[in-house]
Design an enzyme around this catalytic site. Structure first.
Site, PDB file in Angstrom:
ATOM      1  N   LYS A 216     -16.515  93.574  16.217  1.00 20.11           N
ATOM      2  CA  LYS A 216     -17.628  94.113  15.433  1.00 20.11           C
ATOM      3  C   LYS A 216     -18.216  92.995  14.595  1.00 20.11           C
ATOM      4  O   LYS A 216     -17.486  92.157  14.049  1.00 20.11           O
ATOM      5  CB  LYS A 216     -17.149  95.245  14.512  1.00 20.11           C
ATOM      6  CG  LYS A 216     -18.205  95.741  13.531  1.00 20.11           C
ATOM      7  CD  LYS A 216     -17.628  96.684  12.503  1.00 20.11           C
ATOM      8  CE  LYS A 216     -18.657  97.031  11.436  1.00 20.11           C
ATOM      9  NZ  LYS A 216     -18.117  97.907  10.393  1.00 20.11           N
ATOM     10  N   GLU A 265     -20.384 101.967  -2.711  1.00 16.56           N
ATOM     11  CA  GLU A 265     -19.119 101.409  -2.234  1.00 16.56           C
ATOM     12  C   GLU A 265     -18.363 100.619  -3.295  1.00 16.56           C
ATOM     13  O   GLU A 265     -18.779  99.533  -3.703  1.00 16.56           O
ATOM     14  CB  GLU A 265     -19.371 100.514  -1.011  1.00 16.56           C
ATOM     15  CG  GLU A 265     -18.101 100.034  -0.355  1.00 16.56           C
ATOM     16  CD  GLU A 265     -18.354  99.386   0.993  1.00 16.56           C
ATOM     17  OE1 GLU A 265     -17.441  98.713   1.501  1.00 16.56           O
ATOM     18  OE2 GLU A 265     -19.467  99.567   1.545  1.00 16.56           O
TER      19      GLU A 265
END
Length: 462
Positions: A216, A265
């Site tokens: 990824k 986050e």
């Protein structure tokens, strides 16, 4: 009653740095709007302010001016450098029990191996942290204002008394001035920068993942906005405070540039020996109704690509907690984290701090998470440098604070923008995996642009 800084007991004079003393003094300030205090700071020091409000809205910090500035040093690890220098000054701290801890606030760049090509991030080095001269903290219904003062002079009473007068002026101005306007600025032009390059980068990265070079890689892009007139930082902070109620709202000013955002986050929080983090990765838009919103949420929870992205983050963060904590726990499956414009997969992690661990060690070990860099991290970072070709600056990087007791909190600076007078740059990205489609990834970035675009007076409909 004000204590005399030139008449300290001998035990207080003996500190680790005999030539430097770090004074702090706290008073209660009654009812003050933190944004009004921030705006009042423009009359004291317009170019050196910060703002922080945690996601639960239980604590707000505002800093005005710099009593101390710490940056990275060439050839040295930037996390270790900031931590060591901060400890050095904390050893010189002189405070009474009633005084709150001084706060060190700042951030790191996403990549310390940034391109030497000039970019919009000229005022932000690879690490920038400061202790504010005037520090406001609102927590548990109490508003406190502190003066922080560092000096190597033996006679400091005159300087400190001048700071007390400035503090009182700040408080008065914050109490009597009109509310901060949240009126949106007028946009003159908006430009997508290198859209074709972004689409090609996603294509190239997807092919490299398919051949096994990585699992990824996160690729980002940016927008540029020009306004009809200069935009005040306090106004955009007011906008995100009104619109992004479940996010960490932050702002860091240095000179003419102001980096701000509303991120969902958390990277790491340290509080009373406990460490807290959140695995946030995988996203989908909000629905126009409760039923559609739940439908999208269920789709996200069941989506293979997003669940794999999320699991990368879970494995990485729990690995760090395993190495830095005496013990830790993590939820067995993700839940939905819903903010105004987007919903994410979310897994909380909590641990008991190890004896030798610190917040900067957590930041060093956690950044970049797979949600912002990729897997494996070293390979992903090299591919980002090769294909993305973008100076992210502080976008997607750690930003936050720590205090003299070792407590603190850092968030990941996504949903963010860099503002400079009448110009702004917005950043957004997404995780690329083997079956990623460039057009779908491009459309997803627009969802992530939306919070800052709205705060700056724009929309996705032109």
């Amino acid at each position: 009653m004000n204590r005399k800084l030139t008449d300290l007991p001998s035990r207080e004079r003996t500190v680790a740095m005999p030539h430097v003393r770090f004074f702090t003094e706290t008073i209660e300030a009654g009812g003050i709007s933190p944004l009004s205090f921030f705006e009042a700071g423009a009359f004291i020091d317009e170019s050196q302010r910060f703002y922080w409000e945690n996601a639960s809205k239980t604590m707000t910090l505002v800093g005005i001016g710099h009593a101390l500035t710490l940056t990275d040093e060439p050839g040295k690890d930037r996390y270790d450098t900031i931590e060591a220098n901060w400890k050095h000054y904390c050893d010189a701290l002189i405070k009474e029990e009633k005084d709150m801890d001084p706060v060190l606030f700042g951030g790191f760049s996403f990549d310390e191996k940034r391109s030497s090509t000039p970019s919009e991030w000229e005022n932000f080095p690879n690490a920038l942290f400061a202790v504010p001269t005037f520090q406001l903290k609102i927590e548990n219904g109490q508003t406190l204002v502190a003066i922080n003062f560092i000096s190597d002079e033996s006679e400091t009473a005159i300087q400190f008394e001048a700071l007390r007068k400035q503090r009182d002026q700040l408080i008065h101005m914050a109490q009597v001035q009109e509310s901060i306007s949240a009126e949106k600025p007028a946009i003159l032009a908006m430009q997508e920068l290198r859209k074709d390059h972004y689409l090609e980068a996603v294509k190239q990265i997807t092919e490299k993942i398919q051949t096994g070079e990585a699992e990824k890689v996160v690729i980002a892009r940016k927008l540029a906005i020009q306004f009809e007139q200069s935009v005040r930082p306090a106004s955009v902070l007011q906008s995100i405070a009104n619109e992004q109620r479940d996010s960490y709202n932050f702002g860091l000013e240095n000179g003419s540039q102001f980096f701000f955002g509303a991120t969902p986050e958390r990277l790491i929080e340290i509080k009373d020996g406990q460490a807290f983090s959140a695995c946030v990765a995988g996203s989908i838009k909000r629905g126009t109704s409760a039923e559609q919103d739940q439908q999208f949420g269920d789709e996200l929870l069941g989506d293979k690509k997003n669940r794999e992205e999320h699991q990368y983050v879970v494995e990485m963060i729990t690995g760090v907690f395993d190495s830095l904590c005496a013990s830790y726990t993590a939820a067995t499956r993700p839940k939905l984290l819903k903010v105004r414009d987007i919903q994410h997969l979310h897994t909380p992690v909590q641990g008991k701090l190890g004896a030798e661990s610190s917040i900067f060690q957590f930041v060093k070990s956690l950044h970049p998470t797979p949600a912002l860099g990729g897997v494996p991290a070293p390979v992903a970072m090299e591919l980002i440098r090769q294909e993305e070709d973008l100076d992210r600056g502080y976008y997607a990087a750690p930003i936050g604070w720590t205090d003299a007791s070792g407590n603190g909190e850092f968030a990941v600076a996504i949903r963010s923008a860099l503002l400079e007078t009448d110009n702004a740059w917005l950043y957004a990205g997404g995780g690329i995996v083997a079956d990623s489609d460039p057009i779908e990834e491009y459309e997803e970035t627009w969802v992530k642009f939306r919070p800052m675009l709205r705060a700056l007076g724009g929309s996705l409909n032109g």
